[in-house]
Design an enzyme around this catalytic site. Structure first.
Site, PDB file in Angstrom:
ATOM      1  CE1 TYR A 144      -3.619   2.585   0.744  1.00  0.00           C
ATOM      2  CE2 TYR A 144      -2.287   3.265   2.623  1.00  0.00           C
ATOM      3  CZ  TYR A 144      -3.353   3.486   1.770  1.00  0.00           C
ATOM      4  OH  TYR A 144      -4.148   4.588   1.927  1.00  0.00           O
ATOM      5  CG  ASP A 239       5.789   3.659   0.873  1.00  0.00           C
ATOM      6  OD1 ASP A 239       6.095   4.302   1.899  1.00  0.00           O
ATOM      7  OD2 ASP A 239       4.617   3.505   0.490  1.00  0.00           O
ATOM      8  CE  LYS A 267       1.275   5.064   8.372  1.00  0.00           C
ATOM      9  NZ  LYS A 267       1.233   4.242   7.202  1.00  0.00           N
TER      10      LYS A 267
HETATM   11  C1  LIG Z   1       0.523   4.727   5.835  1.00  0.00           C
HETATM   12  C2  LIG Z   1       1.251   4.465   4.562  1.00  0.00           C
HETATM   13  C3  LIG Z   1       1.187   5.332   3.469  1.00  0.00           C
HETATM   14  C4  LIG Z   1       0.233   6.483   3.415  1.00  0.00           C
HETATM   15  O1  LIG Z   1       0.486   7.433   4.387  1.00  0.00           O
HETATM   16  P1  LIG Z   1      -0.719   8.435   4.818  1.00  0.00           P
HETATM   17  O2  LIG Z   1      -0.046   9.366   5.765  1.00  0.00           O
HETATM   18  O3  LIG Z   1      -1.756   7.566   5.434  1.00  0.00           O
HETATM   19  O4  LIG Z   1      -1.194   9.107   3.590  1.00  0.00           O
HETATM   20  C5  LIG Z   1       1.999   5.093   2.389  1.00  0.00           C
HETATM   21  N1  LIG Z   1       2.830   4.045   2.371  1.00  0.00           N
HETATM   22  C6  LIG Z   1       2.915   3.168   3.393  1.00  0.00           C
HETATM   23  C7  LIG Z   1       3.874   2.049   3.330  1.00  0.00           C
HETATM   24  C8  LIG Z   1       2.108   3.342   4.512  1.00  0.00           C
HETATM   25  O5  LIG Z   1       2.155   2.440   5.498  1.00  0.00           O
END
Ligand SMILES: *Cc1c(COP(=O)(O)O)cnc(C)c1O
Length: 430
Positions: A144, A239, A267
């Site tokens: 994701y 990511d 995060k």
């Molecule tokens: C949480 C997450 C996102 C998206 O971040 P948001 O702050 O919710 O938009 C993208 N990539 C990964 C791997 C994530 O866990």
């Protein structure tokens, strides 16, 4: 436990907010109950609107690695707030956090701050396309990367799938430039990346997948990915929105010693405030406006409160042995969980990397999206509800990660293990 206040709030929320929530998983539908409304949190303890307390393993989906309302972070943010909350102009705090990120994350030479992980991945892909002049994005099934159009592509069934939109409102024309291939499948990876007709701009990957539950990369998978992208002139994007500052101070790239071209963060770097970032080689980052032609902007980007929370959090992570202690705690906890599973006879695959872990209710190893989908989500739902009722706050989905934070005490974890044993036995009752 009494949930009347939460039930009443949920009713009100549903009148004004779609589904009563501002992010879908929070509605708890896949675990078959209504959400509790949180009013307060300190350390590893959440308090809901009815006054119930929980040991927190969601950690706001990752950011709260030092626990909630840490006094250093609260103080820093309060002080910053008193000096004004947003100027739409450069501030010194942006430089401080940028310097800390560049010093921490080995492959990052320059970094641009945004407001969420979604913005970070969306911008990184735009940059990779602008830099290479190519269109196609390769991602992996079950990874994701936020909710931008290009990433909402349904997983294929084992073979390379041409993008089919995973959501109404996402035009086919957009996702036809996204290929989703199986995670940890080196053969498909090689076949795809060597196909020059595909015109691949970038590959984006969660170096440890965290959004189909925790799925570690197989030995050699990330190495091969780096080798092939380098050879084929494809931009490699890690990511690290979850793994950044979680697996080590330098993220997954330091943990595995593999350097991507671009890195997405989120995060933890916001310390619980809305922050994302993308960074990487100066040569690529210099293509971003105003130095280069790739446009990306943000009214609240680099917000002084958010930067301050990020700086205060990173400083706490610099304490000696922070990551070693987190690893020791997580390893001991995971071992105890495994013992409970085998003693009670519940089939659990416990996947763990550092302080990220998922116990999948299945007998077979979970190495990719298809094997993750074999897990018994209904059984997880029952386990979730039982644990919630005993004061343990797990992620409301089988396909999410449980996070170990610095704030969970030995007592918190002991209590959780005891409740887990009780819950597992109860799962076998019917
Ligand atoms: C949480 C997450 C996102 C998206 O971040 P948001 O702050 O919710 O938009 C993208 N990539 C990964 C791997 C994530 O866990």
């Amino acid at each position: 436990m009494n949930y009347t206040a939460s039930a009443d709030l949920f009713k009100q929320a549903k009148e004004y907010i779609p589904g009563g929530v501002n992010s879908p998983v929070r509605a708890c539908r896949s675990v078959g109950c209504d959400p509790v409304f949180i009013t307060k949190a300190t350390g590893a303890t959440l308090t809901d609107a009815d006054g119930n307390e929980y040991v927190d393993f969601v950690c706001s989906w990752g950011p709260m690695i030092v626990g909630h309302a840490h006094p250093h972070i609260v103080d820093a943010v309060q002080q910053a707030a008193a000096s004004g909350t947003s100027f739409g102009a450069p501030t010194p705090t942006e430089i401080d956090l940028a310097r800390m990120v560049v010093e921490a994350v080995p492959s990052v030479e320059k970094v641009r701050f945004v407001n969420s992980g979604t913005e970070a991945t969306m911008s990184a892909v735009r940059l990779a396309r602008g830099y290479t002049g190519k269109k196609v994005v390769v991602k992996f099934d079950g990874c994701y990367h936020g909710h931008a159009d290009s990433f909402l592509v349904k997983a294929g069934s084992g073979l390379i799938t041409l993008g089919i939109p995973g959501s109404p409102g996402v035009p086919e024309e957009i996702v036809k430039n996204t290929l989703s291939i199986p995670y940890n499948d080196i053969d498909t990876l090689e076949r795809t990346l060597r196909d020059e007709d595909l015109q691949i701009a970038c590959v984006i990957v969660e170096p440890v997948a965290g959004n189909m539950g925790c799925v570690p990369p197989k030995p050699g998978f990330l190495e091969k990915l780096r080798e092939l992208t380098r050879e084929m002139g494809i931009v490699l994007i890690f990511d690290e929105v979850i793994t950044g500052f979680r697996l080590s101070y330098g993220g997954a790239q330091q943990y595995y010693n593999i350097m991507p071209d671009l890195t997405c963060l989120g995060k933890i770097i916001g310390g619980g405030l809305p922050v994302g970032a993308y960074g990487g080689k100066a040569e690529i980052m210099n293509c971003v406006a105003p130095d280069g032609p790739v446009y990306q902007a943000g009214t609240l980007s680099g917000n002084p409160l958010a930067m301050t929370a990020g700086i205060a959090t990173l400083k706490l992570l610099q304490q000696p042995r922070f990551y070693e202690q987190l690893e020791e705690k997580a390893a001991a906890y995971a071992d105890a969980l495994k013992r409970i599973a085998s003693a009670t006879g519940i089939a659990v695959q416990l996947n763990r990397v550092g302080s990220m872990m998922t116990g999948f209710f299945t007998e077979k190893p979970v190495t990719d999206f298809d094997s993750a989908m074999q897990a018994d989500a209904a059984r997880y739902g029952q386990h979730y509800r039982q644990m919630l009722g005993r004061g343990i706050y797990l992620a409301p989905s089988q396909f999410e990660v449980a996070f170990i934070s610095a704030a969970q005490s030995e007592k918190d974890l002991e209590k959780t293990l005891k409740m887990t044993e009780w819950s597992f036995k109860k799962l076998l009752e019917k």
